[in-house]
Design a protein around this motif. Structure first.
Motif, short mmCIF file in Angstrom:
data_model
loop_
_atom_site.label_atom_id
_atom_site.label_comp_id
_atom_site.label_asym_id
_atom_site.label_seq_id
_atom_site.Cartn_x
_atom_site.Cartn_y
_atom_site.Cartn_z
N SER A 1 0.85 -1.18 0.00
CA SER A 1 0.00 0.00 0.00
C SER A 1 0.89 1.24 0.00
N TYR A 2 0.69 2.08 -1.01
CA TYR A 2 1.49 3.30 -1.17
C TYR A 2 0.72 4.47 -0.58
N LYS A 3 1.32 5.15 0.37
CA LYS A 3 0.67 6.26 1.05
C LYS A 3 1.30 7.60 0.71
N LYS A 4 2.60 7.60 0.48
CA LYS A 4 3.35 8.82 0.21
C LYS A 4 4.57 8.44 -0.64
#
Length: 142
Positions: free
Chosen positions: A63-66
């Protein structure tokens, strides 16, 4: 639970046309974290491979958040999320220099015989690894 930390300085070659780290490079960083974790708990993955055992990835979540960008420093935290003697799941979190969570994920592995890809029990084949994995895996709350 033991958590290993790996520091990665983002290289220009790891970025894409948008100037952010290309998504597949995070998988490489997860591998670096896994290798460091195995070393931190006293083993070398090459030892297992030399005995004809591999631990392929059978499931991957990320999961890519930033985004990370060229020149940033990422801290990859790695731990054993689950372990049952045959299946092994590593957890990962990647933090920016300011301590903000940027990426999270997990990878599930099964140890197999190199020649047949048949699963093996670490408890039976590598009892010392099994004992340590039992000690350092994430403890679930009851």
């Amino acid at each position: 639970m033991h958590i290993s930390e790996t520091t990665i300085k983002v290289r220009y070659a790891e970025t894409d046309q948008m100037g952010v780290v290309y998504h597949a490079n995070y998988l490489v960083w997860m591998e670096l974290g896994r290798t460091k974790h195995i070393e931190d708990i006293g083993f070398q993955y090459a030892e297992m491979e030399n005995e004809g055992i591999l631990c392929p990835v059978v499931d991957l979540q990320i999961s890519y958040k930033k985004p990370f960008r060229y020149g940033d420093t990422a801290t990859v935290k790695t731990w054993i999320e689950e372990y049952n003697g045959v299946r092994l799941t590593y957890g990962y979190e990647m933090y920016s220099e300011d301590g903000e969570l940027a990426v999270s994920g997990s990878s599930e592995h099964i140890c197999v015989k190199k020649d047949s890809f048949r699963p093996i029990s670490l408890k039976k084949r590598f009892a010392n690894w099994h004992e340590v994995y039992e000690k350092v895996k994430k403890q679930t709350q009851s």
